[in-house]
Design an enzyme around this catalytic site. Structure first.
Site, mmCIF file in Angstrom:
data_model
loop_
_atom_site.group_PDB
_atom_site.id
_atom_site.type_symbol
_atom_site.label_atom_id
_atom_site.label_comp_id
_atom_site.label_asym_id
_atom_site.label_seq_id
_atom_site.Cartn_x
_atom_site.Cartn_y
_atom_site.Cartn_z
ATOM 1 N N SER A 159 -4.038 -6.881 22.811
ATOM 2 C CA SER A 159 -2.663 -7.794 22.975
ATOM 3 C C SER A 159 -2.312 -7.588 21.366
ATOM 4 O O SER A 159 -2.329 -6.580 20.942
ATOM 5 C CB SER A 159 -3.324 -9.018 23.279
ATOM 6 O OG SER A 159 -2.038 -9.795 23.247
ATOM 7 N N LYS A 177 2.755 -9.538 25.864
ATOM 8 C CA LYS A 177 1.309 -9.753 25.388
ATOM 9 C C LYS A 177 0.865 -11.329 25.675
ATOM 10 O O LYS A 177 -0.288 -11.413 26.132
ATOM 11 C CB LYS A 177 1.317 -9.632 23.733
ATOM 12 C CG LYS A 177 1.512 -8.272 23.370
ATOM 13 C CD LYS A 177 0.633 -7.268 23.991
ATOM 14 C CE LYS A 177 0.735 -5.818 23.183
ATOM 15 N NZ LYS A 177 -0.148 -4.759 23.930
HETATM 16 C C1 HXC Z 1 16.630 -1.381 21.819
HETATM 17 C C2 HXC Z 1 15.691 0.292 23.137
HETATM 18 C C3 HXC Z 1 14.847 0.884 21.956
HETATM 19 C C4 HXC Z 1 15.303 0.310 20.688
HETATM 20 C C5 HXC Z 1 14.183 1.812 23.938
HETATM 21 N N1 HXC Z 1 15.130 0.980 24.250
HETATM 22 N N2 HXC Z 1 14.316 1.904 22.324
HETATM 23 N N3 HXC Z 1 16.256 -0.882 22.957
HETATM 24 N N4 HXC Z 1 16.248 -0.648 20.539
HETATM 25 N N5 HXC Z 1 14.728 1.091 19.628
HETATM 26 C C6 HXC Z 1 15.782 0.673 25.560
HETATM 27 C C7 HXC Z 1 16.458 1.934 26.128
HETATM 28 O O1 HXC Z 1 17.784 1.625 25.848
HETATM 29 C C8 HXC Z 1 16.471 1.430 27.462
HETATM 30 O O2 HXC Z 1 17.347 0.562 28.039
HETATM 31 C C9 HXC Z 1 15.005 0.970 27.705
HETATM 32 O O3 HXC Z 1 14.511 0.333 26.442
HETATM 33 C C10 HXC Z 1 14.015 1.873 28.226
HETATM 34 O O4 HXC Z 1 13.739 2.967 27.314
HETATM 35 P P1 HXC Z 1 13.341 4.281 27.598
HETATM 36 O O5 HXC Z 1 13.139 5.330 26.411
HETATM 37 O O6 HXC Z 1 14.147 4.979 28.798
HETATM 38 O O7 HXC Z 1 12.032 4.232 28.148
HETATM 39 P P2 HXC Z 1 10.734 4.910 28.016
HETATM 40 O O8 HXC Z 1 10.982 6.527 27.802
HETATM 41 O O9 HXC Z 1 9.693 4.590 29.096
HETATM 42 O O10 HXC Z 1 9.932 4.477 26.639
HETATM 43 C C11 HXC Z 1 9.455 3.414 26.612
HETATM 44 C C12 HXC Z 1 9.512 2.830 25.264
HETATM 45 C C13 HXC Z 1 9.087 3.804 23.981
HETATM 46 C C14 HXC Z 1 8.802 1.618 25.015
HETATM 47 C C15 HXC Z 1 10.911 2.413 24.967
HETATM 48 O O11 HXC Z 1 9.118 3.211 22.948
HETATM 49 C C16 HXC Z 1 7.734 4.326 24.213
HETATM 50 O O12 HXC Z 1 7.436 4.774 25.216
HETATM 51 N N6 HXC Z 1 6.617 3.730 23.253
HETATM 52 C C17 HXC Z 1 5.310 4.089 23.528
HETATM 53 C C18 HXC Z 1 4.813 4.306 22.041
HETATM 54 C C19 HXC Z 1 4.687 2.912 21.638
HETATM 55 O O13 HXC Z 1 5.521 2.092 21.331
HETATM 56 N N7 HXC Z 1 3.676 2.472 20.972
HETATM 57 C C20 HXC Z 1 3.857 1.264 19.967
HETATM 58 C C21 HXC Z 1 2.929 0.425 20.508
HETATM 59 S S1 HXC Z 1 2.624 -0.917 19.205
HETATM 60 P P3 HXC Z 1 18.479 0.861 28.604
HETATM 61 O O14 HXC Z 1 19.196 -0.430 29.041
HETATM 62 O O15 HXC Z 1 19.514 1.782 27.579
HETATM 63 O O16 HXC Z 1 18.510 1.790 29.861
HETATM 64 C C22 HXC Z 1 2.445 -2.291 20.349
HETATM 65 C C23 HXC Z 1 1.697 -3.386 19.430
HETATM 66 C C24 HXC Z 1 2.872 -4.375 18.909
HETATM 67 O O17 HXC Z 1 2.448 -2.530 21.337
HETATM 68 C C25 HXC Z 1 2.272 -5.280 17.908
HETATM 69 C C26 HXC Z 1 2.237 -4.677 16.587
HETATM 70 C C27 HXC Z 1 2.101 -5.677 15.518
#
Ligand code: HXC
Length: 274
Positions: A159, A177
């Site tokens: 989380s 979370k």
């Molecule tokens: C605004 C965003 C964005 C951004 C994506 N979106 N990035 N909106 N600002 N920077 C929007 C897109 O425009 C889209 O909406 C929707 O989110 C889905 O985006 P996709 O790229 O099509 O989705 P997908 O390819 O499935 O990617 C999922 C993701 C990506 C979450 C967006 O970042 C990812 O895969 N991340 C995995 C790795 C990751 O994030 N790891 C870190 C986890 S850390 P629209 O409306 O345009 O269709 C963590 C801990 C948190 O969780 C706590 C930390 C202290």
């Protein structure tokens, strides 16, 4: 408040726990191809477990599995899957059972994140993170529970601490979370009578993670930013989270279930005094 110059040491779980405590056990970890989940997987394998790691990018996953096997001497199976697609998890579970015959431990770790204010967050952006973090956790529980019951095993859900306060630009992850924490608590209560435990690890500021890189881009001196707000005197290390996972899966935690364990060097308590 004046802090002492003490800096908490980083230790490896093998310096504290016996190397064979997880001999014969099998770990199933979503998001295990990188970051904190990979570090947790490696630590659990170092204590004797074999593992399956699940992720979307097969090339990265395959390389991680090879490296984990090489560094631990244990088998690691790479299974391509997306926690938003239950059929891919069922397939990964079937491959795991075919290879190892059991699942003892599950880490629900796959997560997604980016910075966006509510006013700039699209419906699909919010839904995407909820689907990966919260529904993905539910999907992982559903796909594995029968096997974890059989082994009287345990879950760890990854989380965060950001939903304890109103963290700006993190509405989607905070909501997701909070849902993860709730799922874990219910799982602990419902499955306790079947011998299954469920706990949450809530990482604080951990150096070198994708989440930290995304959330702390505050300029060239960001590595020092906020140190005075971390009572332990340093950023967290991925080994800190791995150590918590080893403890929670170990027999030393047999009476620990339904809990949320923040591993944050005391940061959240410090924040609440600001
Ligand atoms: C605004 C965003 C964005 C951004 C994506 N979106 N990035 N909106 N600002 N920077 C929007 C897109 O425009 C889209 O909406 C929707 O989110 C889905 O985006 P996709 O790229 O099509 O989705 P997908 O390819 O499935 O990617 C999922 C993701 C990506 C979450 C967006 O970042 C990812 O895969 N991340 C995995 C790795 C990751 O994030 N790891 C870190 C986890 S850390 P629209 O409306 O345009 O269709 C963590 C801990 C948190 O969780 C706590 C930390 C202290």
């Amino acid at each position: 408040m004046a802090l002492t110059a003490y800096v908490a040491p980083i230790v490896d779980s093998t310096d504290v726990f016996k190397p064979d405590i997880f001999k014969g056990k099998v770990l199933f970890c979503t998001g295990g191809g990188s970051g904190i989940c990979r570090a947790m997987t490696e630590a659990i394998m170092r204590h004797g477990a074999q593992s399956t790691i699940v992720g979307r990018k097969l090339d990265r996953l395959t390389q991680a599995a090879q490296e984990l096997s090489a560094s631990t001497g244990k088998t690691c199976l790479a299974c391509q899957g997306d926690v938003r697609k239950p059929e891919t998890l069922r397939d990964a579970v079937a491959k795991t059972i075919e290879k190892y015959g059991r699942i003892d431990f599950v880490i629900c770790g796959a997560a997604g994140n980016f910075l966006a204010p509510i006013s700039g967050l699209s419906e699909n952006g919010f839904r995407t993170v909820m689907e990966i973090d919260t529904i993905g956790t539910y999907n992982t529980i559903k796909a594995t529970l029968d096997h974890v019951r059989k082994s009287r095993g345990a879950y760890i859900h990854v989380s965060a601490t950001l939903h304890y306060n109103g963290t700006p630009y993190q509405a989607h992850v905070s909501a997701a979370k909070a849902g993860v924490d709730a799922l874990s608590a219910v799982l602990a209560v419902e499955e306790g009578p079947h011998g299954v435990r469920s706990n949450v690890v809530a990482p604080g500021p951990i150096a070198g993670t994708e989440g930290m890189d995304r959330l702390s881009a505050k300029g060239p001196d960001r590595s020092r930013h906020g140190f005075e707000l971390i009572p332990a005197g340093r950023m967290g290390d991925m080994r800190d989270i791995a150590n918590a996972a080893v403890f929670l899966f170990s027999g030393a935690a047999s009476f620990v279930t339904g809990q949320v364990l923040p591993v944050d060097g005391g940061t959240e308590h410090m924040r609440s005094t600001q």
